[in-house]
Design a protein around this motif. Structure first.
Motif, PDB file in Angstrom:
ATOM      1  N   GLY A  90       0.771  -1.443  -0.090  1.00 59.83           N
ATOM      2  CA  GLY A  90       0.224   0.015   0.005  1.00 59.83           C
ATOM      3  C   GLY A  90       0.794   1.238  -0.087  1.00 59.83           C
ATOM      4  N   GLY A  91       2.140   1.168  -0.017  1.00 59.01           N
ATOM      5  CA  GLY A  91       3.209   2.177  -0.069  1.00 59.01           C
ATOM      6  C   GLY A  91       3.719   2.655   1.191  1.00 59.01           C
ATOM      7  N   ALA A  92       4.775   3.095   1.374  1.00 63.93           N
ATOM      8  CA  ALA A  92       5.479   3.687   2.528  1.00 63.93           C
ATOM      9  C   ALA A  92       4.659   4.637   3.426  1.00 63.93           C
ATOM     10  CB  ALA A  92       6.784   4.302   2.422  1.00 63.93           C
ATOM     11  N   LYS A  93       4.057   5.604   2.764  1.00 64.66           N
ATOM     12  CA  LYS A  93       3.343   6.756   3.335  1.00 64.66           C
ATOM     13  C   LYS A  93       2.261   6.316   4.154  1.00 64.66           C
ATOM     14  CE  LYS A  93       0.575  10.790   1.886  1.00 64.66           C
ATOM     15  NZ  LYS A  93       0.008  11.380   0.855  1.00 64.66           N
ATOM     16  N   ILE A  94       1.534   5.227   4.033  1.00 64.89           N
ATOM     17  CA  ILE A  94       0.602   4.874   5.007  1.00 64.89           C
ATOM     18  C   ILE A  94       1.192   4.265   6.270  1.00 64.89           C
ATOM     19  CG2 ILE A  94      -1.245   2.974   5.404  1.00 64.89           C
ATOM     20  CD1 ILE A  94      -1.760   2.945   2.234  1.00 64.89           C
ATOM     21  N   LEU A  95       2.186   3.613   6.288  1.00 67.96           N
ATOM     22  CA  LEU A  95       2.976   3.026   7.619  1.00 67.96           C
ATOM     23  C   LEU A  95       3.493   4.184   8.291  1.00 67.96           C
ATOM     24  CD1 LEU A  95       4.719  -0.351   6.471  1.00 67.96           C
ATOM     25  CD2 LEU A  95       2.424   0.004   7.760  1.00 67.96           C
ATOM     26  N   LYS A  96       4.129   5.007   7.602  1.00 67.65           N
ATOM     27  CA  LYS A  96       4.585   6.448   8.145  1.00 67.65           C
ATOM     28  C   LYS A  96       3.740   6.937   8.769  1.00 67.65           C
ATOM     29  CE  LYS A  96       8.805   6.776   5.098  1.00 67.65           C
ATOM     30  NZ  LYS A  96       9.413   7.514   4.013  1.00 67.65           N
ATOM     31  N   ARG A  97       2.599   7.240   8.501  1.00 65.77           N
ATOM     32  CA  ARG A  97       1.507   7.906   9.055  1.00 65.77           C
ATOM     33  C   ARG A  97       1.013   7.296  10.167  1.00 65.77           C
ATOM     34  NH1 ARG A  97      -2.983   8.061   5.138  1.00 65.77           N
ATOM     35  NH2 ARG A  97      -1.579   9.369   3.945  1.00 65.77           N
ATOM     36  N   VAL A  98       0.869   5.989  10.596  1.00 66.96           N
ATOM     37  CA  VAL A  98       0.486   5.290  11.521  1.00 66.96           C
ATOM     38  C   VAL A  98       1.910   4.830  12.484  1.00 66.96           C
ATOM     39  CG1 VAL A  98      -1.405   4.340  10.800  1.00 66.96           C
ATOM     40  CG2 VAL A  98       0.576   2.964  10.668  1.00 66.96           C
ATOM     41  N   GLY A  99       3.039   4.984  12.152  1.00 65.47           N
ATOM     42  CA  GLY A  99       4.136   4.951  13.126  1.00 65.47           C
ATOM     43  C   GLY A  99       4.177   5.588  14.559  1.00 65.47           C
ATOM     44  N   GLY A 100       4.648   4.707  15.287  1.00 62.32           N
ATOM     45  CA  GLY A 100       4.449   4.893  16.742  1.00 62.32           C
ATOM     46  C   GLY A 100       2.721   5.014  17.467  1.00 62.32           C
ATOM     47  N   LYS A 101       1.908   4.407  16.927  1.00 66.12           N
ATOM     48  CA  LYS A 101       0.595   4.495  17.222  1.00 66.12           C
ATOM     49  C   LYS A 101       0.054   2.949  16.985  1.00 66.12           C
ATOM     50  CE  LYS A 101       0.299   9.049  15.150  1.00 66.12           C
ATOM     51  NZ  LYS A 101      -0.663   9.612  14.020  1.00 66.12           N
ATOM     52  N   ASP A 102      -1.186   3.154  17.578  1.00 64.59           N
ATOM     53  CA  ASP A 102      -1.958   1.825  17.318  1.00 64.59           C
ATOM     54  C   ASP A 102      -2.693   2.008  16.105  1.00 64.59           C
ATOM     55  OD1 ASP A 102      -3.913  -0.197  17.328  1.00 64.59           O
ATOM     56  OD2 ASP A 102      -4.700   0.205  19.480  1.00 64.59           O
ATOM     57  N   ALA A 103      -2.276   0.949  15.208  1.00 64.19           N
ATOM     58  CA  ALA A 103      -2.756   0.870  13.772  1.00 64.19           C
ATOM     59  C   ALA A 103      -3.994  -0.084  13.493  1.00 64.19           C
ATOM     60  CB  ALA A 103      -1.657   0.850  12.984  1.00 64.19           C
ATOM     61  N   SER A 104      -4.652  -0.588  14.658  1.00 58.75           N
ATOM     62  CA  SER A 104      -5.456  -1.741  14.821  1.00 58.75           C
ATOM     63  C   SER A 104      -6.736  -1.502  13.622  1.00 58.75           C
ATOM     64  CB  SER A 104      -5.970  -2.151  16.038  1.00 58.75           C
ATOM     65  OG  SER A 104      -4.877  -2.649  16.865  1.00 58.75           O
ATOM     66  N   LYS A 105      -7.246  -0.406  13.894  1.00 58.57           N
ATOM     67  CA  LYS A 105      -8.279   0.049  13.126  1.00 58.57           C
ATOM     68  C   LYS A 105      -8.254  -0.032  11.758  1.00 58.57           C
ATOM     69  CE  LYS A 105     -12.007   3.668  12.902  1.00 58.57           C
ATOM     70  NZ  LYS A 105     -12.446   4.878  13.529  1.00 58.57           N
ATOM     71  N   GLN A 106      -7.016   0.675  11.293  1.00 53.69           N
ATOM     72  CA  GLN A 106      -6.494   0.942   9.942  1.00 53.69           C
ATOM     73  C   GLN A 106      -6.132  -0.530   9.352  1.00 53.69           C
ATOM     74  OE1 GLN A 106      -5.339   2.829  12.529  1.00 53.69           O
ATOM     75  NE2 GLN A 106      -5.145   4.871  12.087  1.00 53.69           N
ATOM     76  N   PHE A 107      -5.296  -1.232  10.062  1.00 53.54           N
ATOM     77  CA  PHE A 107      -5.050  -2.301   9.499  1.00 53.54           C
ATOM     78  C   PHE A 107      -6.122  -3.394   9.233  1.00 53.54           C
ATOM     79  CE2 PHE A 107      -3.990  -6.960   9.885  1.00 53.54           C
ATOM     80  CZ  PHE A 107      -2.769  -6.963   9.349  1.00 53.54           C
TER      81      PHE A 107
END
Length: 84
Positions: free
Chosen positions: A40-57
């Motif tokens: 999905g691209g690096a931008k998406i992971l960088k946006r949720v870095g350091g956070k709970d990404a459960s909902k987005q995942f």
């Protein structure tokens, strides 16, 4: 060996330079080396870095994705924090 992290520990790893950690359902994943491989691209992971990404995942992935990549990327769990 699995390590236990605080939410502050995870939050401190919010860039590729510092290490890029995300949490999904209480598990901590180091996606620093995976960021350029992410379909999905690096931008998406960088946006949720350091956070709970459960909902987005879970919005875009199913359990097979965690089975495929989870063991390789999982570095620990988030410790339960006392609620005051």
């Amino acid at each position: 060996m699995s390590k236990t992290f605080t939410t502050a520990d995870v939050a401190a790893h919010n860039t590729v330079e510092k290490g890029l950690y995300i949490t999904i359902d209480g598990s901590v994943y180091d996606v620093t080396k995976f960021v350029d491989e992410h379909p999905g691209g690096a931008k998406i992971l960088k946006r949720v870095g350091g956070k709970d990404a459960s909902k987005q995942f879970w919005k875009y992935h199913n359990e097979s994705v965690l089975k495929k990549y989870g063991e390789k990327l999982k570095i620990g769990t988030v410790q339960a924090e006392a609620k005051l």
